[in-house]
Design a protein around this motif. Structure first.
Motif, PDB file in Angstrom:
ATOM      1  N   LEU A 156      36.773  43.104  23.318  1.00 36.14           N
ATOM      2  CA  LEU A 156      37.549  43.836  22.316  1.00 36.14           C
ATOM      3  C   LEU A 156      38.720  44.540  22.966  1.00 36.14           C
ATOM      4  O   LEU A 156      39.824  44.590  22.398  1.00 36.14           O
ATOM      5  CB  LEU A 156      36.661  44.840  21.597  1.00 36.14           C
ATOM      6  CG  LEU A 156      37.353  45.707  20.538  1.00 36.14           C
ATOM      7  CD1 LEU A 156      37.901  44.835  19.402  1.00 36.14           C
ATOM      8  CD2 LEU A 156      36.418  46.779  19.999  1.00 36.14           C
ATOM      9  N   PHE A 157      38.490  45.064  24.146  1.00 37.43           N
ATOM     10  CA  PHE A 157      39.583  45.712  24.865  1.00 37.43           C
ATOM     11  C   PHE A 157      40.252  44.724  25.815  1.00 37.43           C
ATOM     12  O   PHE A 157      41.472  44.561  25.787  1.00 37.43           O
ATOM     13  CB  PHE A 157      39.066  46.913  25.653  1.00 37.43           C
ATOM     14  CG  PHE A 157      40.170  47.688  26.338  1.00 37.43           C
ATOM     15  CD1 PHE A 157      40.859  48.681  25.659  1.00 37.43           C
ATOM     16  CD2 PHE A 157      40.533  47.406  27.653  1.00 37.43           C
ATOM     17  CE1 PHE A 157      41.887  49.377  26.278  1.00 37.43           C
ATOM     18  CE2 PHE A 157      41.560  48.104  28.278  1.00 37.43           C
ATOM     19  CZ  PHE A 157      42.232  49.096  27.583  1.00 37.43           C
ATOM     20  N   SER A 158      39.449  44.050  26.638  1.00 37.32           N
ATOM     21  CA  SER A 158      40.050  43.110  27.590  1.00 37.32           C
ATOM     22  C   SER A 158      38.959  42.306  28.285  1.00 37.32           C
ATOM     23  O   SER A 158      37.896  42.837  28.616  1.00 37.32           O
ATOM     24  CB  SER A 158      40.867  43.856  28.650  1.00 37.32           C
ATOM     25  OG  SER A 158      41.348  42.955  29.645  1.00 37.32           O
ATOM     26  N   PRO A 159      39.200  41.023  28.514  1.00 37.87           N
ATOM     27  CA  PRO A 159      38.299  40.239  29.364  1.00 37.87           C
ATOM     28  C   PRO A 159      38.571  40.586  30.829  1.00 37.87           C
ATOM     29  O   PRO A 159      39.503  41.334  31.132  1.00 37.87           O
ATOM     30  CB  PRO A 159      38.701  38.804  29.048  1.00 37.87           C
ATOM     31  CG  PRO A 159      40.149  38.892  28.717  1.00 37.87           C
ATOM     32  CD  PRO A 159      40.336  40.216  28.014  1.00 37.87           C
ATOM     33  N   PRO A 160      37.792  40.072  31.760  1.00 33.21           N
ATOM     34  CA  PRO A 160      38.102  40.280  33.181  1.00 33.21           C
ATOM     35  C   PRO A 160      39.483  39.732  33.510  1.00 33.21           C
ATOM     36  O   PRO A 160      39.861  38.647  33.063  1.00 33.21           O
ATOM     37  CB  PRO A 160      37.006  39.485  33.898  1.00 33.21           C
ATOM     38  CG  PRO A 160      35.884  39.407  32.905  1.00 33.21           C
ATOM     39  CD  PRO A 160      36.541  39.314  31.570  1.00 33.21           C
ATOM     40  N   ALA A 164      43.993  41.437  39.402  1.00 34.47           N
ATOM     41  CA  ALA A 164      44.425  42.794  39.762  1.00 34.47           C
ATOM     42  C   ALA A 164      45.843  43.076  39.279  1.00 34.47           C
ATOM     43  O   ALA A 164      46.163  44.208  38.892  1.00 34.47           O
ATOM     44  CB  ALA A 164      44.345  42.972  41.276  1.00 34.47           C
ATOM     45  N   ALA A 165      46.685  42.063  39.238  1.00 38.81           N
ATOM     46  CA  ALA A 165      48.080  42.281  38.847  1.00 38.81           C
ATOM     47  C   ALA A 165      48.210  42.700  37.399  1.00 38.81           C
ATOM     48  O   ALA A 165      49.217  43.327  37.010  1.00 38.81           O
ATOM     49  CB  ALA A 165      48.892  41.012  39.101  1.00 38.81           C
ATOM     50  N   ASP A 166      47.207  42.406  36.541  1.00 39.23           N
ATOM     51  CA  ASP A 166      47.291  42.739  35.117  1.00 39.23           C
ATOM     52  C   ASP A 166      46.804  44.155  34.812  1.00 39.23           C
ATOM     53  O   ASP A 166      47.063  44.667  33.720  1.00 39.23           O
ATOM     54  CB  ASP A 166      46.460  41.759  34.293  1.00 39.23           C
ATOM     55  CG  ASP A 166      47.033  40.347  34.326  1.00 39.23           C
ATOM     56  OD1 ASP A 166      48.164  40.195  34.831  1.00 39.23           O
ATOM     57  OD2 ASP A 166      46.328  39.416  33.879  1.00 39.23           O
ATOM     58  N   ILE A 167      46.088  44.760  35.720  1.00 40.63           N
ATOM     59  CA  ILE A 167      45.448  46.043  35.423  1.00 40.63           C
ATOM     60  C   ILE A 167      46.447  47.184  35.242  1.00 40.63           C
ATOM     61  O   ILE A 167      46.287  48.006  34.312  1.00 40.63           O
ATOM     62  CB  ILE A 167      44.411  46.379  36.509  1.00 40.63           C
ATOM     63  CG1 ILE A 167      43.290  45.322  36.502  1.00 40.63           C
ATOM     64  CG2 ILE A 167      43.828  47.770  36.327  1.00 40.63           C
ATOM     65  CD1 ILE A 167      42.546  45.221  35.199  1.00 40.63           C
ATOM     66  N   LEU A 220      38.692  38.395  43.161  1.00 41.87           N
ATOM     67  CA  LEU A 220      38.126  39.437  42.321  1.00 41.87           C
ATOM     68  C   LEU A 220      38.901  39.534  41.012  1.00 41.87           C
ATOM     69  O   LEU A 220      40.141  39.528  41.009  1.00 41.87           O
ATOM     70  CB  LEU A 220      38.160  40.799  43.022  1.00 41.87           C
ATOM     71  CG  LEU A 220      37.144  41.045  44.143  1.00 41.87           C
ATOM     72  CD1 LEU A 220      37.246  42.474  44.648  1.00 41.87           C
ATOM     73  CD2 LEU A 220      35.720  40.754  43.674  1.00 41.87           C
ATOM     74  N   LEU A 221      38.152  39.566  39.912  1.00 45.24           N
ATOM     75  CA  LEU A 221      38.714  39.920  38.612  1.00 45.24           C
ATOM     76  C   LEU A 221      38.147  41.275  38.228  1.00 45.24           C
ATOM     77  O   LEU A 221      37.092  41.687  38.722  1.00 45.24           O
ATOM     78  CB  LEU A 221      38.343  38.863  37.567  1.00 45.24           C
ATOM     79  CG  LEU A 221      38.862  37.441  37.820  1.00 45.24           C
ATOM     80  CD1 LEU A 221      38.400  36.510  36.701  1.00 45.24           C
ATOM     81  CD2 LEU A 221      40.383  37.422  37.935  1.00 45.24           C
ATOM     82  N   TYR A 222      38.852  41.961  37.319  1.00 41.10           N
ATOM     83  CA  TYR A 222      38.458  43.328  36.978  1.00 41.10           C
ATOM     84  C   TYR A 222      38.387  43.460  35.463  1.00 41.10           C
ATOM     85  O   TYR A 222      39.348  43.127  34.755  1.00 41.10           O
ATOM     86  CB  TYR A 222      39.466  44.330  37.553  1.00 41.10           C
ATOM     87  CG  TYR A 222      39.620  44.211  39.063  1.00 41.10           C
ATOM     88  CD1 TYR A 222      38.780  44.919  39.920  1.00 41.10           C
ATOM     89  CD2 TYR A 222      40.597  43.373  39.612  1.00 41.10           C
ATOM     90  CE1 TYR A 222      38.920  44.811  41.297  1.00 41.10           C
ATOM     91  CE2 TYR A 222      40.737  43.256  40.986  1.00 41.10           C
ATOM     92  CZ  TYR A 222      39.894  43.972  41.819  1.00 41.10           C
ATOM     93  OH  TYR A 222      40.026  43.857  43.184  1.00 41.10           O
ATOM     94  N   GLN A 223      37.228  43.934  34.987  1.00 43.71           N
ATOM     95  CA  GLN A 223      37.101  44.189  33.553  1.00 43.71           C
ATOM     96  C   GLN A 223      37.128  45.695  33.315  1.00 43.71           C
ATOM     97  O   GLN A 223      36.354  46.438  33.928  1.00 43.71           O
ATOM     98  CB  GLN A 223      35.814  43.608  32.980  1.00 43.71           C
ATOM     99  CG  GLN A 223      35.735  43.774  31.461  1.00 43.71           C
ATOM    100  CD  GLN A 223      34.589  43.006  30.848  1.00 43.71           C
ATOM    101  OE1 GLN A 223      33.522  42.929  31.443  1.00 43.71           O
ATOM    102  NE2 GLN A 223      34.799  42.425  29.663  1.00 43.71           N
ATOM    103  N   PRO A 224      37.992  46.138  32.421  1.00 41.30           N
ATOM    104  CA  PRO A 224      38.121  47.570  32.185  1.00 41.30           C
ATOM    105  C   PRO A 224      36.860  48.197  31.598  1.00 41.30           C
ATOM    106  O   PRO A 224      36.108  47.571  30.848  1.00 41.30           O
ATOM    107  CB  PRO A 224      39.284  47.669  31.193  1.00 41.30           C
ATOM    108  CG  PRO A 224      40.058  46.409  31.401  1.00 41.30           C
ATOM    109  CD  PRO A 224      39.032  45.370  31.718  1.00 41.30           C
TER     110      PRO A 224
END
Length: 722
Positions: A684-688, A691-694, A466-470
Motif C-alpha cells: 500500500l505504501f511501497s514494495p521493496p 537504495a536509490a529510490d528511498i 539489498l532492497l529496502y521496504q519502508p
C-alpha cells in the motif's frame, strides 16, 4: 700295623705301610683341603707344612718291617723347613728304594727314583687343580639353580615348564604359585592338564598349532595375547610367552611358559573403545561406527550383488518437548526412542544415533521394496506410541527418509545424504511419515548443490543486493524506517528472491557470511541516509538462528556499528520464532549482549508456528511484527481481527511496538489503525525498493501534513519493483 696319624696346628702327615697305596694328606695352608691320590705300588711318603718356610710341626712315619714303631716315631718341632724337608725326603728315598729292590730285585739309581717322584708330584698337582675347578663349577651351578628356583617359585608372573615331547605335548611338568592363582587351579591339578586345555575354546586350535611348531623346532618363541578359562568359568586375558629349551643334541624338550594376566587392562581398553564408538546416552553405535558398518554393508552388497538401504529417522516435535520439559526429560525420551528402534529391527539390521534426535538404521539383505516399507511402517508405529517419562506422557512421532543403494554402487556419504534429504521431505509433507529418495529428489539435490557452489562465489563476487521496504507510522503516514531484504543477482538465473537460496545458506552455514554482509551493507547505507537533513530512519535486518548460535556475533555487530558510525538504537535485528524456539543458554546470552549494546530486537512473524507468549517474557524483545497471514483478511474475518487486536493490546501492555506486515489495501490499514497497531509495512505504501529510490520517500514537512489528512497511498508508482 695301623695308621699313624697326627695333627698339630694346621698340618697332618701319614705314611701308609708297604703295599697299602692310598695316602691322605692336607695341602698347604692356603687351600686347607684334603686330597686322595694313588702314588703307585710302593710305599709312599706324604709330607706337608702349614705354611711355606715355616717349621714342620709333626712327622709320622710308619715303621718298616721288623722295625719298632716307637723308634721310628719322630717329633721335631724345632727343625727348620729345609732341614725337615731333607730328613723326610731322605727317609722317603730310602723306603722307596728299599721297596723297589725287594719287589723287583734290582737297584735303582737315585736319578730314576727322583724322576718318578717328580712325575707323580706333577700328576697330583694337576688332579688337585682339576678338582678345584670342578668343585667351583658345581658350587656356581648350585647357586644358579637356587636363584632360578627362587625366581621361578616367587615370580608374580605365572610360569611353568611344559613338555614338548610329541606324546605329551603341552603337559605341565612344573608350575609356580602365580600361575595357579591366575587360572584358579592348584599345582597338582595343573600337572594333570595340558596347556591348551586351559585356553578359551575359540583360542585352543591356534595355541595347539603354536605348540606343535615349537616342538618341531620351526619356531623358537611364541608370543600372543589370548583368552583362558578360569576355574570359576570366567574369561581371562593373558599375554602368553613360550620359549623353547633344547637338549644337548639341539632338540626341543621343554617350553618355558610365562603368563601375565591383562584382563583388567583389556577390559579398560575395551571400555574405552566402546565409548569411542558408541553414544554415551543411548548406547547405540555413534556416527564413527555407523560409517564403518555402512562401508562394510556396501562392500558385502557389491560382492553379493544385493541392496543396502538407509533409513534416516527424526523424532517429531522433540525440540519443543526438550525445551519445555527440560533436557533430562529429553535425554530420557531419546533413550526410549533408541530402545524402540532397536527392538523393532530385523536380525540383519543395525541402528545408530546420528546426532541430536536423529537416528539411522542400516537394512541389509532386502527382499524387495515391500519388505523395506514394512520395516519403515513398523518403526513409525513404534515412534507413534506415547512416550512416558515419570508421570508425564508425550506424543511425538517420527519422520523417515529412505535411500537405497542397488548392488552397493553408492558411497556411504551419498547414501546418508540422500536419506537425510528424503527425511526433510517427509517433514515438509506433514511429519509422521516416510519418503523414499527418488529421481525427482535427486534432481532437487543436484540443483541444491549447484546453488551452494554458486552462492559461495556470489558472496565474494559482489552478486548480492539489498532492497529496502519502508516501515510506516500508522497515524502520520510517515516513513520511519526500512527493512533490508537480500536478493541475489545471479549471472544466469537473474534476480533471485530469498526463497531460492536462504534455505541452502542456512543448511550449509553460508548464512553466517551472507548475514554479515547484509548487516554491514545495511548499516553503511543507513549512515548515508541519516546524513540527509531530517532523515532519522531506522534499519531492520533479519538475523538467522545460525548467527545467534555464534557467541562472537555481538562482537561482529559492535565492529560493524563502529566502522559505519551508526547509533545502535537505529538498528533493529529481526528474529524468527523458529530461531527462538531452538534457543539455548548461549543464544539467550547473545540476545542479552545485543540488548545491552543498544540495538533493538524484533520478533518476526508473530502468531505463526510455535508462537509462545513466554518468548516475550524470556527474551529482551522490543518489537512484535504481526504476520501477514492475519492481516490479509483482517477487514473481513473477525477471528483475524481479534488476533491482531490481541497482539496490539499485548504490545501496549508490555510497552512493545507492533508492526503489521503485508498491508496492501486502505481497508486493511483502517482496521489495523483502529485495532491499535503503531506501524505497518506493505505494498500500500511501497514494495521493496533499491537504495536509490528511498530518499524520494523520505518525509517532507508538506508531505507529512498531507498524509495526516489523507489516506496513505502507494509511493512513486514508477519506481522499480523487483
Amino acid at each position: 700295623m695301623s695308621w699313624q696319624l697326627s695333627a698339630v696346628g694346621g698340618g697332618v702327615i701319614a705314611v701308609a705301610y708297604f703295599a697299602i697305596s692310598v695316602a691322605v694328606f692336607a695341602p698347604l695352608a692356603r687351600s686347607r683341603q684334603l686330597r686322595s691320590n694313588r702314588l703307585g705300588t710302593a710305599t709312599g711318603l706324604i709330607f706337608f707344612s702349614c705354611a711355606v718356610g715355616h717349621a714342620l710341626h709333626v712327622v709320622h712315619l710308619l715303621p718298616l718291617p721288623g722295625a719298632d714303631a716307637h723308634e721310628l716315631h719322630a717329633v721335631q718341632a724345632s727343625w727348620g723347613w729345609h732341614d725337615t724337608l731333607w730328613a723326610v725326603v731322605t727317609a722317603a728315598v730310602a723306603v722307596y728304594y728299599w721297596s723297589l729292590r725287594r719287589t723287583y730285585g734290582a737297584l735303582l739309581s737315585g736319578a730314576a727314583l727322583f724322576a718318578d717322584l717328580k712325575e707323580k708330584e706333577a700328576a697330583l698337582a694337576a688332579n688337585q687343580q682339576l678338582l678345584i675347578e670342578r668343585t667351583a663349577a658345581l658350587d656356581a651351578l648350585a647357586v644358579s639353580e637356587g636363584r632360578f628356583r627362587s625366581a621361578f617359585a616367587d615370580a608374580p608372573t605365572g610360569m611353568a615348564l611344559v613338555s614338548l615331547a610329541p606324546d605329551n605335548l603341552g603337559r605341565f611338568t612344573e608350575t609356580n604359585a602365580a600361575l595357579g592363582r591366575i587360572v584358579g587351579r592348584s599345582a597338582s591339578r595343573l600337572e594333570r592338564l595340558v596347556l591348551d586345555e586351559l585356553a578359551h575354546p575359540e583360542d585352543r586350535a591356534a595355541l595347539r598349532t603354536a605348540l606343535e611348531q615349537l616342538a618341531a623346532g620351526e619356531v623358537a618363541h611364541h608370543l600372543v595375547q589370548q583368552r583362558y578359562v578360569h576355574a570359576n568359568g570366567g574369561v581371562i586375558w593373558a599375554d602368553t610367552s613360550v620359549s623353547v629349551v633344547r637338549d644337548s643334541a639341539g632338540w626341543p624338550v621343554h617350553g618355558v611358559l610365562q603368563l601375565v594376566d591383562v584382563t583388567g587392562r583389556r577390559q579398560a581398553e575395551e571400555l574405552l573403545a566402546h565409548h569411542a564408538l558408541h553414544d554415551g546416552l543411548t548406547g547405540l553405535p555413534n556416527r564413527r561406527l555407523l560409517a564403518d558398518r555402512l562401508d562394510q554393508a556396501l562392500t558385502r552388497a557389491r560382492r553379493h550383488r544385493t541392496s543396502v538401504a538407509v533409513l534416516f529417522v527424526d523424532i517429531d516435535r522433540f525440540k519443543t518437548v526438550n525445551d519445555s520439559a527440560g533436557h533430562s526429560t529429553g535425554d530420557a525420551l531419546l533413550r526410549i526412542a533408541a530402545e524402540r528402534l532397536s527392538g523393532h529391527l530385523r536380525a540383519t539390521d543395525s541402528a545408530a544415533r546420528f546426532g541430536g534426535d536423529e537416528f539411522v538404521v542400516i537394512c541389509e539383505e532386502i527382499g524387495g521394496e515391500h519388505e523395506l516399507l514394512v520395516v519403515a511402517e513398523r518403526l513409525l508405529a513404534a515412534m507413534a506410541e506415547p512416550f512416558r517419562v515419570g508421570d508425564q506422557e508425550f506424543a511425538l512421532g517420527g519422520s523417515i527418509g529412505i535411500a537405497v543403494s542397488l548392488a552397493g554402487q553408492d558411497s556411504a556419504e551419498a547414501l546418508l545424504r540422500d536419506a537425510d534429504l528424503a527425511m526433510y521431505e517427509a517433514k515438509d509433507r506433514g511429519r509422521s511419515g516416510y519418503v523414499v529418495f527418488d529421481a525427482a529428489l535427486r534432481g532437487a539435490l543436484e540443483e541444491r548443490q549447484q546453488t551452494e557452489a554458486d552462492l559461495r562465489m556470489a558472496i565474494d563476487g559482489g552478486q548480492l543486493r539489498l532492497l529496502y521496504q519502508p516501515v510506516v507510522d500508522v497515524r502520520s503516514g510517515k516513513m520511519t524506517g526500512v527493512e533490508a531484504l537480500v536478493r541475489w543477482e545471479h549471472p544466469t538465473r537473474g534476480l533471485l528472491g530469498p526463497d531460492a537460496f536462504i534455505a541452502v545458506a542456512e543448511d550449509t552455514g553460508l548464512i553466517v557470511d551472507v548475514g554479515r554482509w547484509v548487516l554491514h551493507e545495511a548499516c553503511r547505507q543507513l549512515a548515508d541516509w541519516r546524513a540527509i537533513p531530517g532523515a532519522s530512519l531506522t534499519m531492520a535486518v533479519n538475523v538467522s538462528a545460525r548467527q545467534l548460535c555464534d557467541p562472537g556475533f555481538p562482537g561482529v555487530v559492535t565492529a560493524i556499528l563502529a566502522e559505519t558510525e551508526v547509533d545502535p538504537d537505529a538498528v533493529c535485528l529481526e528474529l524468527t520464532e523458529t530461531a527462538l524456539l531452538d534457543a539455548t543458554e548461549a543464544t539467550i546470552a547473545t540476545l542479552e549482549a545485543l540488548h545491552r549494546l543498544g540495538v533493538r530486537l524484533a520478533l518476526d512473524d508473530f502468531g505463526t508456528g510455535f508462537s509462545s507468549l513466554t518468548f516475550l517474557k524470556r527474551f529482551p524483545i522490543d518489537v512484535v511484527k504481526v504476520d501477514r497471514s492475519f492481516v490479509r483478511d483482517v477487514a473481513a474475518d473477525p477471528d483475524d481481527a481479534a488476533i491482531v487486536a490481541a497482539v496490539a493490546k499485548l504490545g501496549r501492555s508490555l510497552h512493545l511496538e507492533t508492526v503489521a506486515e503485508g498491508v496492501e489495501t486502505a481497508e486493511q490499514l483502517a482496521v489495523i489503525r483502529r485495532l491499535g497497531c503503531r506501524s505497518f509495512q506493505g505494498y500500500l505504501f511501497s514494495p521493496p525498493r533499491p537504495a536509490a529510490d528511498i530518499p524520494a520517500l523520505l518525509p517532507s514537512p508538506r508531505r507529512s501534513r498531507e498524509r495526516t489528512e489523507a489516506p496513505v497511498i502507494t509511493a512513486s508508482p514508477t519506481a522499480s519493483v523487483p
